[in-house]
Design a protein around this motif. Structure first.
Motif, PDB file in Angstrom:
ATOM      1  N   GLY A   3     -32.020  -3.592  68.261  1.00 12.61           N
ATOM      2  CA  GLY A   3     -31.656  -4.488  69.352  1.00 12.61           C
ATOM      3  C   GLY A   3     -30.169  -4.795  69.378  1.00 12.61           C
ATOM      4  N   LYS A   4     -29.796  -5.835  70.113  1.00 14.28           N
ATOM      5  CA  LYS A   4     -28.391  -6.198  70.295  1.00 14.28           C
ATOM      6  C   LYS A   4     -27.943  -7.187  69.224  1.00 14.28           C
ATOM      7  N   HIS A   5     -26.708  -7.004  68.755  1.00  8.68           N
ATOM      8  CA  HIS A   5     -26.155  -7.868  67.716  1.00  8.68           C
ATOM      9  C   HIS A   5     -24.676  -8.110  67.981  1.00  8.68           C
ATOM     10  N   THR A   6     -24.192  -9.281  67.600  1.00 11.80           N
ATOM     11  CA  THR A   6     -22.765  -9.549  67.542  1.00 11.80           C
ATOM     12  C   THR A   6     -22.392  -9.618  66.067  1.00 11.80           C
ATOM     13  N   LEU A   7     -21.620  -8.646  65.621  1.00 14.84           N
ATOM     14  CA  LEU A   7     -21.271  -8.549  64.210  1.00 14.84           C
ATOM     15  C   LEU A   7     -19.957  -9.251  63.934  1.00 14.84           C
ATOM     16  N   LYS A   8     -19.966 -10.207  63.032  1.00 15.89           N
ATOM     17  CA  LYS A   8     -18.719 -10.803  62.542  1.00 15.89           C
ATOM     18  C   LYS A   8     -18.158  -9.902  61.448  1.00 15.89           C
ATOM     19  N   GLY A   9     -17.065 -10.334  60.833  1.00 16.90           N
ATOM     20  CA  GLY A   9     -16.340  -9.461  59.925  1.00 16.90           C
ATOM     21  C   GLY A   9     -17.147  -8.877  58.791  1.00 16.90           C
ATOM     22  N   LYS A  10     -17.937  -9.713  58.100  1.00 13.80           N
ATOM     23  CA  LYS A  10     -18.672  -9.243  56.936  1.00 13.80           C
ATOM     24  C   LYS A  10     -19.716  -8.196  57.327  1.00 13.80           C
ATOM     25  N   GLN A  11     -20.463  -8.457  58.421  1.00 12.62           N
ATOM     26  CA  GLN A  11     -21.471  -7.495  58.862  1.00 12.62           C
ATOM     27  C   GLN A  11     -20.823  -6.224  59.415  1.00 12.62           C
ATOM     28  N   ALA A  12     -19.703  -6.387  60.114  1.00 16.44           N
ATOM     29  CA  ALA A  12     -19.015  -5.222  60.669  1.00 16.44           C
ATOM     30  C   ALA A  12     -18.554  -4.299  59.549  1.00 16.44           C
ATOM     31  N   LEU A  13     -18.011  -4.884  58.481  1.00 15.97           N
ATOM     32  CA  LEU A  13     -17.588  -4.075  57.344  1.00 15.97           C
ATOM     33  C   LEU A  13     -18.780  -3.386  56.690  1.00 15.97           C
ATOM     34  N   ALA A  14     -19.900  -4.112  56.581  1.00 19.09           N
ATOM     35  CA  ALA A  14     -21.108  -3.498  56.021  1.00 19.09           C
ATOM     36  C   ALA A  14     -21.569  -2.327  56.876  1.00 19.09           C
ATOM     37  N   LEU A  15     -21.449  -2.461  58.196  1.00 20.00           N
ATOM     38  CA  LEU A  15     -21.875  -1.378  59.087  1.00 20.00           C
ATOM     39  C   LEU A  15     -21.058  -0.118  58.846  1.00 20.00           C
ATOM     40  N   VAL A  16     -19.741  -0.236  58.816  1.00 15.73           N
ATOM     41  CA  VAL A  16     -18.906   0.958  58.683  1.00 15.73           C
ATOM     42  C   VAL A  16     -18.941   1.509  57.257  1.00 15.73           C
ATOM     43  N   ARG A  17     -19.506   0.740  56.305  1.00 13.74           N
ATOM     44  CA  ARG A  17     -19.671   1.228  54.937  1.00 13.74           C
ATOM     45  C   ARG A  17     -21.043   1.850  54.710  1.00 13.74           C
ATOM     46  N   THR A  18     -21.962   1.617  55.623  1.00 13.67           N
ATOM     47  CA  THR A  18     -23.353   2.034  55.418  1.00 13.67           C
ATOM     48  C   THR A  18     -23.528   3.546  55.482  1.00 13.67           C
ATOM     49  N   ARG A  19     -24.256   4.090  54.512  1.00 13.43           N
ATOM     50  CA  ARG A  19     -24.652   5.494  54.595  1.00 13.43           C
ATOM     51  C   ARG A  19     -26.095   5.687  54.148  1.00 13.43           C
ATOM     52  N   HIS A  20     -26.563   4.853  53.200  1.00 15.04           N
ATOM     53  CA  HIS A  20     -27.924   5.046  52.691  1.00 15.04           C
ATOM     54  C   HIS A  20     -28.987   4.681  53.723  1.00 15.04           C
ATOM     55  N   GLY A  21     -28.630   3.863  54.708  1.00 16.77           N
ATOM     56  CA  GLY A  21     -29.625   3.432  55.680  1.00 16.77           C
ATOM     57  C   GLY A  21     -29.709   4.295  56.919  1.00 16.77           C
ATOM     58  N   VAL A  22     -28.923   5.378  56.971  1.00 20.41           N
ATOM     59  CA  VAL A  22     -28.917   6.225  58.168  1.00 20.41           C
ATOM     60  C   VAL A  22     -28.906   7.696  57.769  1.00 20.41           C
ATOM     61  N   GLY A  23     -29.375   8.531  58.674  1.00 19.16           N
ATOM     62  CA  GLY A  23     -29.317   9.976  58.477  1.00 19.16           C
ATOM     63  C   GLY A  23     -29.943  10.408  57.164  1.00 19.16           C
ATOM     64  N   ASP A  24     -29.248  11.288  56.452  1.00 18.25           N
ATOM     65  CA  ASP A  24     -29.786  11.812  55.199  1.00 18.25           C
ATOM     66  C   ASP A  24     -29.229  11.070  53.995  1.00 18.25           C
ATOM     67  N   GLY A  25     -28.605   9.921  54.234  1.00 16.74           N
ATOM     68  CA  GLY A  25     -28.068   9.136  53.140  1.00 16.74           C
ATOM     69  C   GLY A  25     -26.707   9.591  52.676  1.00 16.74           C
ATOM     70  N   SER A  26     -26.097  10.523  53.376  1.00 15.43           N
ATOM     71  CA  SER A  26     -24.781  11.028  52.998  1.00 15.43           C
ATOM     72  C   SER A  26     -23.704  10.366  53.844  1.00 15.43           C
ATOM     73  N   ASP A  27     -22.467  10.765  53.584  1.00 21.43           N
ATOM     74  CA  ASP A  27     -21.352  10.267  54.376  1.00 21.43           C
ATOM     75  C   ASP A  27     -21.393  10.758  55.820  1.00 21.43           C
ATOM     76  N   LEU A  28     -22.141  11.800  56.066  1.00 20.18           N
ATOM     77  CA  LEU A  28     -22.207  12.348  57.413  1.00 20.18           C
ATOM     78  C   LEU A  28     -22.783  11.332  58.392  1.00 20.18           C
ATOM     79  N   GLY A  29     -23.816  10.618  57.972  1.00 20.82           N
ATOM     80  CA  GLY A  29     -24.415   9.614  58.843  1.00 20.82           C
ATOM     81  C   GLY A  29     -23.494   8.450  59.109  1.00 20.82           C
ATOM     82  N   ARG A  30     -22.660   8.126  58.148  1.00 18.15           N
ATOM     83  CA  ARG A  30     -21.783   6.982  58.301  1.00 18.15           C
ATOM     84  C   ARG A  30     -20.748   7.175  59.408  1.00 18.15           C
ATOM     85  N   ILE A  31     -20.312   8.401  59.616  1.00 20.78           N
ATOM     86  CA  ILE A  31     -19.322   8.613  60.672  1.00 20.78           C
ATOM     87  C   ILE A  31     -19.878   8.221  62.030  1.00 20.78           C
ATOM     88  N   GLN A  32     -21.150   8.473  62.235  1.00 19.19           N
ATOM     89  CA  GLN A  32     -21.762   8.050  63.502  1.00 19.19           C
ATOM     90  C   GLN A  32     -21.575   6.547  63.703  1.00 19.19           C
TER      91      GLN A  32
END
Length: 375
Positions: free
Chosen positions: A227-256
């Motif tokens: 759904g829709k979210h408004t991300l503040k700084g801490k969550q935004a940083l977590a989003l751009v750092r995330t890789r295990h929760g998307v794709g195959d768990g590699s850095d490739l998913g994180r670029i998306q």
């Protein structure tokens, strides 16, 4: 979901792991954003001028003093690709994973910093169109010999992970590594680190994104429902750092996630009127210039203002973002290596100031799945 690959070897062990600000796995999209954060820095400075009156000169000087500069030209010398004389421009955008001042919040046991996010921004000669090429942090490349920031020389390596270039030789070594692998001369570089990124998003009041499905990554600390979210700084940083929760768990998913967030950040900046609240605009400009590091030719408020003016005509519809074509490294499934022929197509397009052909990323493992996030 594809089989999760092994980590990159850069993960932390006490607390959330290292922010693999890594690249790839980006679904090619033709509607891409422009680097408008810089425009907002410039607008914030303009807001300070409007509000400052007699204090304008001090304010301008203060913003100037915020920006850290590196003399890349002196560090690299003359053994570089030729400059493009057609009016086009190439800027290396870096996100470093320095933990300085974060008190272990983003992982312990990590010293120094790495270039965990790297994007080559190519602005065409009309300054109306642009291309962005993300370079996977776990790409195995030939790293050249580099001068070290405090003296001495870091030896080259035939097979090294891309993001190690920053760790051994600072931003100048990362510039040199990109130029060696691409044959494209970098006119400038701009960098932001963890702490500054988080504060900048908070100053903006958050950024709106939409998740197509739930994302949970205990390593980065991100937990979002669909759904829709408004991300503040801490969550935004977590989003751009995330890789295990998307794709195959590699850095490739994180670029998306990173590329989708850049678009969302631009949309957020476009809703703001810097002249409606000059004090807030100046505060944002102050934060942004403290967040930015740049080459010495760009490390001033007036130079950033000039760059912002040059970029302001590029609309989201005229920016194309891709990931450098890669495949899994057969020697280590936790790494990738460039697809030589396809990568040459990408870099050749930038050198010739033309659009990157869609066929160049067809066989890339970084171009196979839809992003779980949209702006």
């Amino acid at each position: 979901m594809p089989h999760e690959r092994h980590g990159s070897g850069n993960e932390d062990h006490d607390g959330p792991p290292v922010a693999d600000h890594g690249p790839p796995r980006v679904r090619r999209s033709r509607r891409k954003p422009r680097k408008k954060v810089l425009r907002y820095v410039a607008w914030g400075a303009l807001g300070a001028v409007v509000a400052g009156g007699g204090g304008v000169a001090y304010a301008w000087h203060h913003l100037d003093g915020n920006i850290r500069g590196t003399d890349v030209d002196a560090a690299l010398g003359h053994d570089r690709p030729a400059q493009q004389r057609d009016g086009s421009m190439n800027i290396l955008l870096l996100g470093s994973d320095s933990r300085a001042g974060t008190h272990g919040q983003y992982g312990r046991g990590v010293s120094g910093a790495r270039a965990d996010t790297a994007m080559v921004l190519h602005v065409d000669k009309t300054h109306k169109k642009a291309s962005v090429v993300s370079i996977p942090r776990d790409t195995m490349v030939e790293r050249p010999q580099c001068a070290q920031p405090h003296g001495g020389t870091a030896p080259g390596a035939r097979q090294a992970m891309f993001n190690s270039s920053y760790q051994v030789g600072g931003p100048a070594c990362t510039v040199k590594t990109v130029e060696k692998m691409s044959g494209v001369r970098m006119d400038h570089y701009l960098e932001v680190d963890f702490k500054g990124f988080q504060k900048l998003i908070d100053e903006l009041g958050g950024v709106d994104i939409t998740t197509r499905r739930a994302i949970h990554d205990h390593n980065s600390g991100l937990s979002l429902t669909a759904g829709k979210h408004t991300l503040k700084g801490k969550q935004a940083l977590a989003l751009v750092r995330t890789r295990h929760g998307v794709g195959d768990g590699s850095d490739l998913g994180r670029i998306q996630l990173q590329q989708a967030f850049v678009k969302a950040l631009i949309h957020r900046a476009e809703t703001l009127d810097p002249l409606s609240d000059p004090t807030k605009s100046y505060s944002l400009a102050d934060t942004a210039t403290k967040t930015i590091s740049a080459d010495s030719d760009l490390a001033s408020a007036d130079k950033l203002l000039g760059l912002a003016e040059e970029l302001r005509g590029i609309s989201p519809e005229h920016m194309d973002m891709v990931t450098m074509p890669v495949t899994y490294d057969p020697r280590d499934p936790g790494r990738v290596e460039p697809l030589e022929k396809a990568s040459k197509q990408v870099w050749s397009a930038l050198r010739q100031d033309r659009a990157i052909p869609e066929s160049a990323t067809d066989g890339s493992v970084g171009d196979r799945t839809d992003s779980p996030v949209s702006a």
